[in-house]
Design an enzyme around this catalytic site. Sequence first.
Site, PDB file in Angstrom:
ATOM      1  N   ASP A 264     140.760 -13.229 -16.872  1.00  0.00           N
ATOM      2  CA  ASP A 264     139.509 -13.236 -16.133  1.00  0.00           C
ATOM      3  C   ASP A 264     138.567 -14.227 -16.783  1.00  0.00           C
ATOM      4  O   ASP A 264     138.636 -14.440 -17.986  1.00  0.00           O
ATOM      5  CB  ASP A 264     138.841 -11.861 -16.205  1.00  0.00           C
ATOM      6  CG  ASP A 264     139.521 -10.858 -15.302  1.00  0.00           C
ATOM      7  OD1 ASP A 264     140.257 -11.302 -14.406  1.00  0.00           O
ATOM      8  OD2 ASP A 264     139.318  -9.653 -15.508  1.00  0.00           O
ATOM      9  N   ASP A 570     139.503  -5.474 -15.635  1.00  0.00           N
ATOM     10  CA  ASP A 570     138.495  -4.493 -16.012  1.00  0.00           C
ATOM     11  C   ASP A 570     138.246  -3.469 -14.918  1.00  0.00           C
ATOM     12  O   ASP A 570     137.926  -2.336 -15.192  1.00  0.00           O
ATOM     13  CB  ASP A 570     137.186  -5.185 -16.420  1.00  0.00           C
ATOM     14  CG  ASP A 570     136.757  -6.237 -15.420  1.00  0.00           C
ATOM     15  OD1 ASP A 570     137.304  -6.264 -14.305  1.00  0.00           O
ATOM     16  OD2 ASP A 570     135.869  -7.036 -15.747  1.00  0.00           O
ATOM     17  N   ASP A 574     142.040  -4.010 -10.433  1.00  0.00           N
ATOM     18  CA  ASP A 574     142.906  -4.837 -11.276  1.00  0.00           C
ATOM     19  C   ASP A 574     144.141  -4.059 -11.725  1.00  0.00           C
ATOM     20  O   ASP A 574     145.097  -4.635 -12.223  1.00  0.00           O
ATOM     21  CB  ASP A 574     142.169  -5.292 -12.544  1.00  0.00           C
ATOM     22  CG  ASP A 574     141.080  -6.294 -12.222  1.00  0.00           C
ATOM     23  OD1 ASP A 574     141.208  -6.995 -11.209  1.00  0.00           O
ATOM     24  OD2 ASP A 574     140.105  -6.368 -12.989  1.00  0.00           O
TER      25      ASP A 574
END
Length: 831
Positions: A264, A570, A574
């Site tokens: 990310d 997070d 996901d």
Amino acid sequence: MLLVAAVVSFFLERHTDAFFILAVLLINAVIGTAQEYSAERNLESLRNLVRTYARVVREGESFEVDAEECVPGDIVLLEEGMKVPADLRLIETHALNVDESLLTGESAPVSKDASAVLKWNAALGDRVNMAFAGTIVTRGRGKGVVVATGIETELGRLAETLTDVESAKPPLTRRMEVFSGNIAKAVLIAVLLIIAIEVRRGMDPAQVFVQSVALAVSAIPEGLPVALTVVLAVAVNRMARRNVIVRRMVAVETLGSCDFIASDKTGTLTMNVLTARLVAIPGHGYMEVTGDGISPEGEIRTAHGRPTEREEHLIKRVVTAATLCNEAFFGMRNGRWVHHGDTVDVALLVMAHKVGVMQADVTAKHPMVAQIPFASERKFAATLNRVGERHQVFVKGAPEILIEMCDRMVTIDGDAPLERDAIERCAADMANNGYRVLAIADGVVESDEEFSDKQLRGLTFLALIGMIDPLRPEAEHAVARCRKAGIQVAMVTGDHPITALAIARELGLAQSMEEVVTGPELKKAEHIGDEAFDDLIRQARVFARVEPRQKLDIVQSLIRLGHTVAVTGDGANDAPAMRAAHVGVAMGMSGTDIAKESAELVITDDNFASIVAGVEEGRVAYSNVRKVIFLLVSTGAAEIVLFFLSLFAAVPLPLLAVQLLWLNLVTNGIQHIGLALEPAEGDEMRRPPRPHGEGIFNRIMVERILLSSIVMGGITFMLYRYLLSTGSSMDEARNSTMLLMVLFENLQVFNSRSELRSAFSLSPMRNPILVIGTLGAQLVHITAMYTPWLSGVLNIGPVSLEHWARLLALALTILVAMEAYKMVRRRVPSA
Ligand code: ADP
Ligand code: MG
């Protein structure tokens, strides 16, 4: 096997042998158990490091508290991705869905409804007005009163029957057990062969039997599983010190072979401390916001300095919208500034403060009627508020989404028709400079229908806000380390492609637009087929405007392309990607509970550099496992070689049962544990990752084992043969053979410390336990030679200094041989 040997010896009236064997058994068991126990306790304590928090309302204010500190009567706020901290009676639900599989085994999430009235005997799975501790919110929001905590919760009641699935042995350990088993089988076959041949030759069957069992015990790498547990425990500890918490032990092994990290952007590569820096009113130009971070000091300045009255009015309208359409909190509490919630939202609140617009004031003045909370899939958030007599909407989100909702825009002279091009150009300009761009709009809705995105039409475009999220200072270096280590890194973000590329450039991740793939492009390729999709993925280093659920497709494609993939996450959405990847990495600070539950690793500081540190430790662990295996297998093989050569030469078997067991003790008793503790060699991150699916016994391993076992076994045999033929007694010959073997195997420990680097280049100070352990074991043997009763049991005795020197010189050949091998292999790397 030892027990059998002890019993047989006992019945054959060889009592000393029997007791000796029992003593060896005990010592082995004690060392092994002690090591394994401390290693496992260590792992256990680390597993509990991942804490969960709960958001509670006490006396009207919301707090984040440790989930353990919830008490009956607390009002708990639930959000997507949270773990329910206690049993709750729900008092408010908004599309709340909870995964209760932990309690009910039912994998489909249960939709909750605070207003439902249940039968008194409703089954656990049907109690939809309750949320139970330990279950996970997969969607929506809710509020509930704590009615039970700890052991009184449904989970607490179940706790006794819950078995810890996590404590299942990691695959590497299981594979090693299978592997030890296979070696054991091979050794047993060899031993049976020896027994058969010796007995046919007319040797005493009892002696041959006990001797062979002892050989088997000595040659089988029984210390391997223990050493492995130690390696893993050490790795887990070292990782914890570098902010990596291992939740599943597999990760240690897989991390070492990981060759692709999909990370990310926000929070992992960047700091996730957003600061609003620019306000662009399209058609009017930029205004600058001063001040840094989450602190209310600063102001808004125009090109000429202080904003004019009209400008001031415009700014107020923009920040009011941004404050009303906001899910975060920023304010004074007990004399300190506190904040929580989405960083984008916090940044907007901070900006509003700088121009004197306070969240508490505006939300009190214009109470919220309904809202559409922010979701990555939607890329916008909206609220409906009462403004005087009317209802007004306030929207913020990605510019391209908001443009579609607007047909007017503000100017300094009042509202005007929307100038799409001007806005798009302005947004692209800001993105190009690395700003995260957010658009703000407001509008009036008249209808009474339920608030939904269908009503977001005909709005007025207010402004573009440019926010900066600085890179983490370590990120660039960590990316460079990955490159050296043969690990590809890709950035996954919901941000605009231009913003994403600007940041990727700074990180050295990507250079041109060709390396950027967007979510919509992926969607298109998905319809064509896997192949088209994989083609897109292959070249991509930046995935922009990606929806969280597309992460799963990306991961699956990377796996199809043959990568060993680590992916960060997070949020709740996901989780599928993290489960699909070889290594799921959850963010410890910003991550939701559901992400942590799905992850193999949790990074406590959310930092990309920590993942890279984890990879390094994973590589160290894997190479230490190889070191242990090399030592145990090569020394065992040397003993087998010695015995077989003696068998073929038709001389009496070279070592007695007690001697073999003793040999095992002073050469494999502690040394393998020492090797398990080896520190990094330092070049772990300068090698390519080990090829996907490559076993422990690759070419270099097999070569090293063959070479060293033949040298050790062969030379020892030649010595034995020579001594017998030059008139030494059987006992003397065995004494020297034994001493040489002990010397060989203890020197081999130092050869095992590195696959390619010279044993002399590794300072003994790097691993005192190994060096002291090995020297100590050697000393134990020498002491035994000089200790009357022990030397009697072992049939050994002191040798002359001269003889000593000769044996040592012989033993040094194994160092020479392996040094030579390493030198060749450094020049000609094996395929
Ligand atoms: P990232 O992976 O960079 O965190 P997100 O999926 O969170 O991206 O956000 C995607 C886009 O949605 C952003 O580029 C921004 O335009 C918009 N956005 C982000 N946060 C918010 C928010 N709190 N409210 C409204 N829009 C947002
Ligand atoms: Mg985000």
